[in-house]
Enzyme design. Structure first.
Site, PDB file in Angstrom:
ATOM      1  N   LYS A 115       0.813  -1.218   0.000  1.00 24.61           N
ATOM      2  CA  LYS A 115       0.000   0.000   0.000  1.00 24.61           C
ATOM      3  C   LYS A 115       0.844   1.263   0.000  1.00 24.61           C
ATOM      4  O   LYS A 115       0.458   2.273  -0.592  1.00 24.61           O
ATOM      5  CB  LYS A 115      -0.972   0.002   1.182  1.00 24.61           C
ATOM      6  N   LYS A 207      -5.193  -9.930  -6.393  1.00 28.67           N
ATOM      7  CA  LYS A 207      -6.466 -10.128  -5.685  1.00 28.67           C
ATOM      8  C   LYS A 207      -7.492  -9.067  -6.098  1.00 28.67           C
ATOM      9  O   LYS A 207      -7.120  -7.943  -6.445  1.00 28.67           O
ATOM     10  CB  LYS A 207      -6.260 -10.185  -4.162  1.00 28.67           C
ATOM     11  N   LYS A 210     -10.789  -3.213  -3.657  1.00 27.99           N
ATOM     12  CA  LYS A 210     -11.556  -1.974  -3.811  1.00 27.99           C
ATOM     13  C   LYS A 210     -10.726  -0.895  -4.478  1.00 27.99           C
ATOM     14  O   LYS A 210     -11.250  -0.024  -5.156  1.00 27.99           O
ATOM     15  CB  LYS A 210     -11.959  -1.423  -2.435  1.00 27.99           C
TER      16      LYS A 210
END
Ligand code: AQP
Length: 345
Positions: A115, A207, A210
């Protein structure tokens, strides 16, 4: 090790549209566990702000995730549903855990690396310390079981390490206060079903998430039937027909993903799905999968739409859940303060 009452805890971030990965990896299991365990399900808004969120969107997404829980079958009366920021004890215990967890442990967390990306220096301190807050979320209820998707496994292991180090660092006061050899349980991840890691529809090695910019990569719980059918039709696949055994799916990530999604929705195994569709081309399998998705998701989407506009009801559920959660959390924090040596009223 002391015996702990079995209790389920899990959380979902209000950071945008919930997708099929959140549903099959987590929420389906939340619903199932209600018949065997006491469950606490949390909308983790404090985790959400580790990456900047538009305040109005955060409020909206918090209500939407709550609506998704209830529309999927979570019972907020028999169990507890609330949003994290209404129970201050999560943050309080997280501070104690900031002082228990080691920098070396957090440095190994792959989600932070993914991230934060290349601009690590510019990531928030909260994003780095996220796993400590997650440990506090679980352990402030001394929860024993945590249903999550595969991607949360490493964070759960860190929660176990924190619980163990706390039990060890404070073993004398834990024993003196009558808690035996452990104040916190070692929470167990429950990673269950054939779709614990739902992959992107555009790339079977990533994966479903969102934050992926392409909406074509995921099925949102708010998608209408036409959108679902189109996304499945366009999903990346290979030219071969479906095989008759799971081993043959291993080198075919996109095919494996779609078969896993079908199996999870039909509440069966990948082997059963392959038995039914062995030799079928994707031109046969994809429409069958789209139909099944629409059949399973449409009632949830409709109920979510109805609930999310009833903000008085949703906010009432969260207020009631927070009050009941706080009773448990406050009890834990009292003992933690005594164990650590904080003077309290
Ligand atoms: N693709 C997935 N397959 C199976 N389970 C998944 N989960 C998330 N993605 C998948 C599970 O859903 C629960 C809630 O996730 P979250 O919202 O708390 O955080 P996340 O894992 O960061 O979700 P996203 O969609 O991937 O968000 P971004 O893009 O912001 O990172 C968890 O139990 C998770 O395992």
């Amino acid at each position: 090790m002391a015996a702990f009452k079995q209790l389920v805890f899990s959380g979902v971030q209000p950071t945008g549209n919930l997708h099929l990965g959140n549903y099959l990896g987590a929420i389906v299991n939340f619903v199932k566990l209600q018949s065997t365990h006491d469950c606490i399900y949390c909308v983790v808004d404090m985790h959400a702000i580790t990456v900047w969120q538009d305040p109005a969107e955060l409020t909206k997404a918090t209500r939407e995730v709550t609506a998704a829980f209830i529309a999927s079958g979570v019972d907020p009366k028999a169990h507890i549903v609330f949003n994290q920021s209404q129970v201050a004890e999560h943050a309080e215990l997280a501070w104690v855990f900031n002082c228990v967890a080691r920098l070396g442990w957090l440095n190994r967390m792959t989600q932070f690396k993914e991230k934060a990306g290349k601009d690590r220096e510019n990531a928030s301190v909260g994003l780095y310390a996220y796993p400590n807050l997650m440990a506090a979320d679980i352990l402030v209820y001394r929860a024993t079981h945590v249903p999550v998707g595969e991607d949360q496994k490493q964070h759960l292991e860190l929660s176990r390490d924190i619980a163990q180090k706390f039990n060890n660092d404070y073993k004398d006061t834990i024993a003196a206060r009558g808690f035996g050899d452990a104040f916190f349980p070692q929470p167990e991840p429950l990673i269950q079903g054939p779709a614990t890691r739902v992959m992107s529809l555009r790339d079977g090695t990533k994966k479903m998430s969102k934050s992926e910019p392409s909406d074509q990569s995921r099925i949102n719980l708010t998608d209408d039937p036409d959108t679902i059918a189109l996304k499945i039709k366009r999903a990346k696949t290979d030219p071969d027909p479906l095989p008759d055994n799971e081993k043959a799916l291993e080198p075919r990530p996109e095919a494996d993903n779609l078969v896993g999604i079908y199996a999870a929705l039909a509440d069966t195994s990948k082997a059963d799905v392959l038995q039914k569709f062995a030799g079928a081309q994707f031109s046969i399998f994809k429409p069958a999968l789209a139909d099944l998705l629409v059949e399973k998701l449409s009632p949830i989407t409709a109920e979510m739409r109805r609930l999310k506009d009833d903000t008085a009801y949703i906010d009432g559920v969260l207020a009631d859940g927070s009050r009941r959660a706080q009773v448990i959390a406050a009890e834990t924090m009292k003992s933690v303060k005594d164990i650590v040596g904080f003077v309290r009223r």
